[in-house]
Design an enzyme around this catalytic site. Structure first.
Site, PDB file in Angstrom:
ATOM      1  N   GLU A   4     -10.278  -9.917  -6.969  1.00  0.00           N
ATOM      2  CA  GLU A   4      -9.044  -8.748  -7.086  1.00  0.00           C
ATOM      3  C   GLU A   4      -8.200  -8.803  -8.046  1.00  0.00           C
ATOM      4  OE1 GLU A   4      -7.845  -9.053  -2.982  1.00  0.00           O
ATOM      5  OE2 GLU A   4      -9.930  -8.671  -2.237  1.00  0.00           O
ATOM      6  N   HIS A  42      -2.039  -5.145   1.610  1.00  0.00           N
ATOM      7  CA  HIS A  42      -3.290  -5.849   1.608  1.00  0.00           C
ATOM      8  C   HIS A  42      -3.095  -7.241   0.973  1.00  0.00           C
ATOM      9  CE1 HIS A  42      -7.387  -6.837  -0.063  1.00  0.00           C
ATOM     10  NE2 HIS A  42      -6.794  -7.313  -0.994  1.00  0.00           N
ATOM     11  N   ASN A  98      -1.502  -0.066   7.409  1.00  0.00           N
ATOM     12  CA  ASN A  98      -1.178  -1.192   7.802  1.00  0.00           C
ATOM     13  C   ASN A  98      -0.374  -1.938   6.634  1.00  0.00           C
ATOM     14  OD1 ASN A  98      -2.841  -1.711   6.102  1.00  0.00           O
ATOM     15  ND2 ASN A  98      -4.233  -2.972   7.695  1.00  0.00           N
ATOM     16  N   TYR A 158     -12.346  -2.344  -2.418  1.00  0.00           N
ATOM     17  CA  TYR A 158     -12.992  -2.276  -0.850  1.00  0.00           C
ATOM     18  C   TYR A 158     -14.447  -2.372  -0.949  1.00  0.00           C
ATOM     19  CZ  TYR A 158      -8.208  -1.993   0.770  1.00  0.00           C
ATOM     20  OH  TYR A 158      -6.773  -2.328   1.182  1.00  0.00           O
ATOM     21  N   LYS A 205       0.847  -1.112   0.173  1.00  0.00           N
ATOM     22  CA  LYS A 205       0.024  -0.026   0.403  1.00  0.00           C
ATOM     23  C   LYS A 205       1.016   1.021  -0.105  1.00  0.00           C
ATOM     24  CE  LYS A 205      -3.858  -2.122   2.537  1.00  0.00           C
ATOM     25  NZ  LYS A 205      -4.731  -2.083   3.654  1.00  0.00           N
TER      26      LYS A 205
HETATM   27  P1  IDP Z   1      -7.594  -6.673   6.209  1.00  0.00           P
HETATM   28  O1  IDP Z   1      -6.934  -5.739   5.244  1.00  0.00           O
HETATM   29  O2  IDP Z   1      -6.795  -7.192   7.306  1.00  0.00           O
HETATM   30  O3  IDP Z   1      -8.259  -7.560   5.220  1.00  0.00           O
HETATM   31  P2  IDP Z   1     -10.232  -5.619   6.297  1.00  0.00           P
HETATM   32  O4  IDP Z   1     -11.058  -5.760   7.612  1.00  0.00           O
HETATM   33  O5  IDP Z   1     -10.802  -6.242   5.124  1.00  0.00           O
HETATM   34  O6  IDP Z   1      -8.572  -5.790   6.706  1.00  0.00           O
HETATM   35  O7  IDP Z   1     -10.145  -3.779   5.978  1.00  0.00           O
HETATM   36  C1  IDP Z   1      -9.642  -3.454   4.848  1.00  0.00           C
HETATM   37  C2  IDP Z   1      -8.555  -2.052   5.334  1.00  0.00           C
HETATM   38  O8  IDP Z   1      -9.351  -1.324   5.773  1.00  0.00           O
HETATM   39  C3  IDP Z   1      -7.622  -2.652   6.399  1.00  0.00           C
HETATM   40  O9  IDP Z   1      -6.273  -3.243   5.813  1.00  0.00           O
HETATM   41  C4  IDP Z   1      -7.349  -1.080   6.773  1.00  0.00           C
HETATM   42  O10 IDP Z   1      -6.220  -0.584   6.122  1.00  0.00           O
HETATM   43  C5  IDP Z   1      -8.517  -0.636   6.812  1.00  0.00           C
HETATM   44  N1  IDP Z   1      -9.293  -0.838   7.912  1.00  0.00           N
HETATM   45  C6  IDP Z   1     -10.346  -1.672   8.422  1.00  0.00           C
HETATM   46  N2  IDP Z   1     -10.603  -1.413   9.695  1.00  0.00           N
HETATM   47  C7  IDP Z   1     -10.432  -0.029   9.902  1.00  0.00           C
HETATM   48  C8  IDP Z   1     -10.616   0.749  11.047  1.00  0.00           C
HETATM   49  O11 IDP Z   1     -11.316   0.609  11.880  1.00  0.00           O
HETATM   50  N3  IDP Z   1     -10.249   2.113  10.784  1.00  0.00           N
HETATM   51  C9  IDP Z   1      -9.230   2.668   9.732  1.00  0.00           C
HETATM   52  N4  IDP Z   1      -8.993   1.819   8.709  1.00  0.00           N
HETATM   53  C10 IDP Z   1      -9.698   0.476   8.857  1.00  0.00           C
HETATM   54 MG    MG Z   2      -9.851  -7.660   3.925  1.00  0.00          MG
END
Ligand code: IDP
Ligand code: MG
Length: 153
Positions: A127, A116, A113, A50, A10
């Site tokens: 995707e 992805h 984080n 997303y 990312k």
């Molecule tokens: P993942 O990337 O571990 O699969 P997902 O729940 O699919 O996590 O969420 C997609 C992305 O959305 C996460 O990687 C993160 O960047 C962002 N995200 C998820 N939850 C939050 C939140 O509560 N606050 C801010 N960003 C979030």
């Molecule tokens: Mg996810």
């Protein structure tokens, strides 16, 4: 048929000069790189990637984050690669991810984080198609495949 997964370094991963580190972890694990592309993702594509999060409080910020500066899109192939890669990514929030995982080692954030990874075969197929044409995914043999995967199971 072995699985494929989409892994995206990312914008924060690129800005923090961690693309090499992240790609290297998948290489050293013995996963096979079958496609790669460095590009800035449009808001439209980011919102499609997303779409399952549409309506959640973090959705708009997430779309802006992913489309803010370039990303490195990669596709990896191996047996069980979707779950292997998810384990290597670690829990979603960096501050909550186990040390030894990519997020656990390099992120202390919530949303930022670094990486992805597809979470199921259905999402991986959807995707990968968003970003790659089928002819951009390369079918080839690694010279050391027998040492990577063994022949005695
Ligand atoms: P993942 O990337 O571990 O699969 P997902 O729940 O699919 O996590 O969420 C997609 C992305 O959305 C996460 O990687 C993160 O960047 C962002 N995200 C998820 N939850 C939050 C939140 O509560 N606050 C801010 N960003 C979030
Ligand atoms: Mg996810």
């Amino acid at each position: 048929m072995t699985e494929k997964t989409l892994i995206i370094v990312k914008p924060d991963g690129i800005q923090r000069h961690l693309a090499g580190e992240i790609v290297s972890r998948f290489e050293r694990k013995g996963l096979k790189l079958v496609a790669a592309k460095f590009m800035q993702v449009s808001e439209k594509l980011a919102s499609e990637l997303y779409c399952v999060h549409k309506g959640k409080p973090f959705y708009d910020g997430l779309v802006k984050y992913l489309s803010s500066t370039p990303v490195l899109l990669t596709v990896w192939q191996a047996q069980g690669v979707i779950s292997v890669a998810r384990k290597m990514l670690g829990n979603t929030f960096g501050y909550d991810a186990e040390p030894g995982t990519i997020r656990g080692d390099f992120s202390s954030s919530r949303g930022y984080n670094l990486v992805h990874g597809s979470d199921s075969t259905e999402s991986a197929e959807r995707e990968i198609k968003l970003f790659f044409k089928s002819e951009e995914i390369v079918d080839y043999e690694l010279a050391d495949e027998k040492w990577l995967y063994g022949k005695n199971d």
